[in-house]
Design a protein around this motif. Sequence first.
Motif, PDB file in Angstrom:
ATOM      1  N   PHE A  73       0.900  -1.046   0.057  1.00 23.94           N
ATOM      2  CA  PHE A  73      -0.070   0.026   0.019  1.00 23.94           C
ATOM      3  C   PHE A  73       0.801   1.368  -0.059  1.00 23.94           C
ATOM      4  O   PHE A  73       0.733   2.220  -0.612  1.00 23.94           O
ATOM      5  CB  PHE A  73      -0.839   0.129   1.374  1.00 23.94           C
ATOM      6  CG  PHE A  73      -2.221   0.548   0.955  1.00 23.94           C
ATOM      7  CD1 PHE A  73      -3.209   0.115   0.531  1.00 23.94           C
ATOM      8  CD2 PHE A  73      -2.416   1.936   1.301  1.00 23.94           C
ATOM      9  CE1 PHE A  73      -4.492   0.633   0.379  1.00 23.94           C
ATOM     10  CE2 PHE A  73      -3.400   2.577   1.097  1.00 23.94           C
ATOM     11  CZ  PHE A  73      -4.336   1.991   0.582  1.00 23.94           C
ATOM     12  N   VAL A 103       4.883  10.853   7.776  1.00 23.75           N
ATOM     13  CA  VAL A 103       4.651   9.489   8.209  1.00 23.75           C
ATOM     14  C   VAL A 103       5.396   8.421   7.398  1.00 23.75           C
ATOM     15  O   VAL A 103       5.601   7.235   7.633  1.00 23.75           O
ATOM     16  CB  VAL A 103       3.429   8.665   8.177  1.00 23.75           C
ATOM     17  CG1 VAL A 103       2.290   9.260   9.034  1.00 23.75           C
ATOM     18  CG2 VAL A 103       2.714   8.977   6.669  1.00 23.75           C
TER      19      VAL A 103
ATOM     20  N   ARG B 187      -4.301   5.752   5.389  1.00 20.80           N
ATOM     21  CA  ARG B 187      -3.586   4.884   4.717  1.00 20.80           C
ATOM     22  C   ARG B 187      -3.175   4.988   3.430  1.00 20.80           C
ATOM     23  O   ARG B 187      -2.038   4.679   2.774  1.00 20.80           O
ATOM     24  CB  ARG B 187      -4.522   3.534   4.790  1.00 20.80           C
ATOM     25  CG  ARG B 187      -4.366   3.120   6.249  1.00 20.80           C
ATOM     26  CD  ARG B 187      -5.134   1.774   6.253  1.00 20.80           C
ATOM     27  NE  ARG B 187      -4.196   0.786   5.499  1.00 20.80           N
ATOM     28  CZ  ARG B 187      -4.922  -0.247   4.888  1.00 20.80           C
ATOM     29  NH1 ARG B 187      -6.129  -0.524   5.050  1.00 20.80           N
ATOM     30  NH2 ARG B 187      -4.364  -1.165   3.984  1.00 20.80           N
ATOM     31  N   THR B 188      -4.013   5.712   2.611  1.00 17.07           N
ATOM     32  CA  THR B 188      -3.631   6.066   1.105  1.00 17.07           C
ATOM     33  C   THR B 188      -2.396   7.012   0.876  1.00 17.07           C
ATOM     34  O   THR B 188      -1.584   6.896   0.164  1.00 17.07           O
ATOM     35  CB  THR B 188      -4.819   6.675   0.403  1.00 17.07           C
ATOM     36  OG1 THR B 188      -5.235   8.263   1.096  1.00 17.07           O
ATOM     37  CG2 THR B 188      -5.908   6.022   0.448  1.00 17.07           C
ATOM     38  N   LEU B 189      -2.282   7.616   2.166  1.00 17.17           N
ATOM     39  CA  LEU B 189      -1.037   8.580   2.373  1.00 17.17           C
ATOM     40  C   LEU B 189       0.202   7.930   2.796  1.00 17.17           C
ATOM     41  O   LEU B 189       1.546   8.496   2.966  1.00 17.17           O
ATOM     42  CB  LEU B 189      -1.360   9.739   3.164  1.00 17.17           C
ATOM     43  CG  LEU B 189      -2.246  10.875   2.685  1.00 17.17           C
ATOM     44  CD1 LEU B 189      -2.824  11.697   3.641  1.00 17.17           C
ATOM     45  CD2 LEU B 189      -1.891  11.519   1.423  1.00 17.17           C
ATOM     46  N   GLY B 190       0.101   6.556   3.105  1.00 17.88           N
ATOM     47  CA  GLY B 190       1.039   5.804   3.338  1.00 17.88           C
ATOM     48  C   GLY B 190       1.440   5.651   4.999  1.00 17.88           C
ATOM     49  O   GLY B 190       2.547   4.987   5.422  1.00 17.88           O
ATOM     50  N   ALA B 191       0.547   5.959   5.695  1.00 17.56           N
ATOM     51  CA  ALA B 191       0.839   5.591   7.104  1.00 17.56           C
ATOM     52  C   ALA B 191       0.441   4.195   7.466  1.00 17.56           C
ATOM     53  O   ALA B 191      -0.165   3.420   6.901  1.00 17.56           O
ATOM     54  CB  ALA B 191      -0.178   6.677   8.003  1.00 17.56           C
TER      55      ALA B 191
END
Lengths: 353, 298
Positions: A73, A103, B187-191
């Motif tokens: 992802f 992040v 999550r789409t930002l990579g976290a």
Amino acid sequence: MSIEIRNISRSFGNFRALKDVSFKVETGELVALLGPSGSGKTSLLRIIAGIEVPDGNDGAILIHNEDATAINFRDRRVGFVFQHYALFRHMTIFENVAFGLRVRPRRVRPPEKVIKEKVNELLKLVQLDWLGDRLPSQLSGGQRQRIALARALAVEPSVLLLDEPFGSLDAKVRKELRQWLRRFHDELKITSVFVTHDQEEALEVADRVVLMNEGRVEQVGTPEEVYHHPANAFVYNFLGNVNLFHSRVEEGKVYLGEMPIDLPAESAPDAKSALVFVRPHLLEIEHQRNGGDNFHAKVTHINAAGPLVKVDLVTDWGDPVQVELSHGKYLSLGLKRDDEVFVRPRERKIFLQ
Amino acid sequence: MALTKSNSENRSGGTAGLNEPRIVRFLLISGALLFLSLFLLLPLIVVFTEAFKKGVEVYLESIREPDAAAAIRLTLLAAGIAVPLNLIFGVAAAWAIAKFQFPGKSFLITLIDLPFSVSPVISGLVYVLLFGLQGWLGPWLAAHDIKIIFAVPGIVLATIFVTFPFVARELIPLMQSQGSEEEEAARTLGAGGWQTFWRVTLPNIKWGLLYGVILCNARAMGEFGAVSVVSGHVRGFTNTIPLHAEILYNEYNSTAAFAMASLLTMLTLVTIAVKALIDWKSHVVGREAPERELAEAA
């Protein structure tokens, strides 16, 4: 980077949201997924992003010819803009945009100074650099939408996905923002897919339109192609205002009331009925029956406010008809309510059933 | 301007609603105040006057007395174990229930509510039946020299049980109303999962979480019924503050009993103050939300 959707299916319980969907988005294109609500377009977008997974193993999403389902992802580099923005409500606008950079694992995380520059640059790009220290709740809908876009761009995505990007904005902001998105895309040239149920939005903004209905792709093409050469009755009906007549087929002719229309030679001879579509601006109103290619109707309502005059009529067999005229034509006809007139279709599209 | 003014006046007259006569309003308000003073304020005053009746010296002495000090320590220990455990459990359960769909979800919600619907005395008895000498696990525990009932572990277990639902109950509706879009965006930002939790989920629920913890703590320190059944009332060993207060009261040592009670009362007052602060704080934050809801409704 291109996106290829290959045989994607998705069910929720007994409901099949996507049925074997395949198409390809070329590098640098802006593609609209257009369809009524429940047609599966948002599910498809979420599957491309990796938020949801497709059923089974026969489907695949290929981003730049690589199977994206195999990519972590984090490394997918897909920018996703949510319909309701999904900004982090407790963070300032600056921190929202910086999130994707902060992040990152320590070894690939840019230093604070670079993050600052990058975020400010993005805020300038969306023309909101003066809002950095506000909270999302202090922004208008259109501003939030642009921040959501800046936030998605911060991770330098190879692909940008937008879910109903203008869905919750009022009509005027919507119009401005979609022209802005078009210019924005022309500048950045990033492969983008956006979901919409608004055909005007899709036809105006997109390079190509993917029309979806009940989990299937009905047609893929440029706005011009799908508008002027609709593949089937659904597409014709969905794109733009249209008059629909249910008519009978007899001896190789379609009858619109008493008005016969010759069928094209290659059409199916055993059809019993047909759907006849005519766009409102392709109908003409006349006072006299000049020849046989028109039908009788009665004026029920006239709306002269706007660039065109909209005349509502009802046919002898009970179908409602809408005709769009120029103001000049309307004045020269001198139409009133309850006038008995003849309507001539200049062009029509016939789908046999 | 004049028009707007008269409009708003009309409206405020309208919301006052039914325009009760003065006397009715007076009677309703004074009735409520009288009731509150009689049942809430008066006992509060009684607790402190009784505790300080013989002077501050005696008050401090009765708190410093070894058995009392042991009761205070035990109460702090029980709460110190029960509250963090229920904090972790509550967040985990609320997270699971609010953000995921899974079979048995409504059963889990019912299970979380169980301690609320069962009398505390019954839940204490259940532990006695399980871990007591004559209980199911009693012989095995005795053989391994593990004491749960009439000992500290039993008190901690009973406290955990009765304070189980507080944090989860507070968080579930909050997290459900917030949805999971922000987590998806993170999550789409990579976290990663933990980053999403610490940076997005936790800040969004912090006020609700604090509120739940405070209620949980108040109950953990004040619990009487369940703890009373499993404690055995061994002075200096298995008495918590409420239990010790009861013993002292039964011995007609009312000053010492009320000194114990005053500690719990002070805890209550602090709890109320913090709760009011949180309400005010989350209200200030919440007031900015309606616009978003409007946008979503459109």
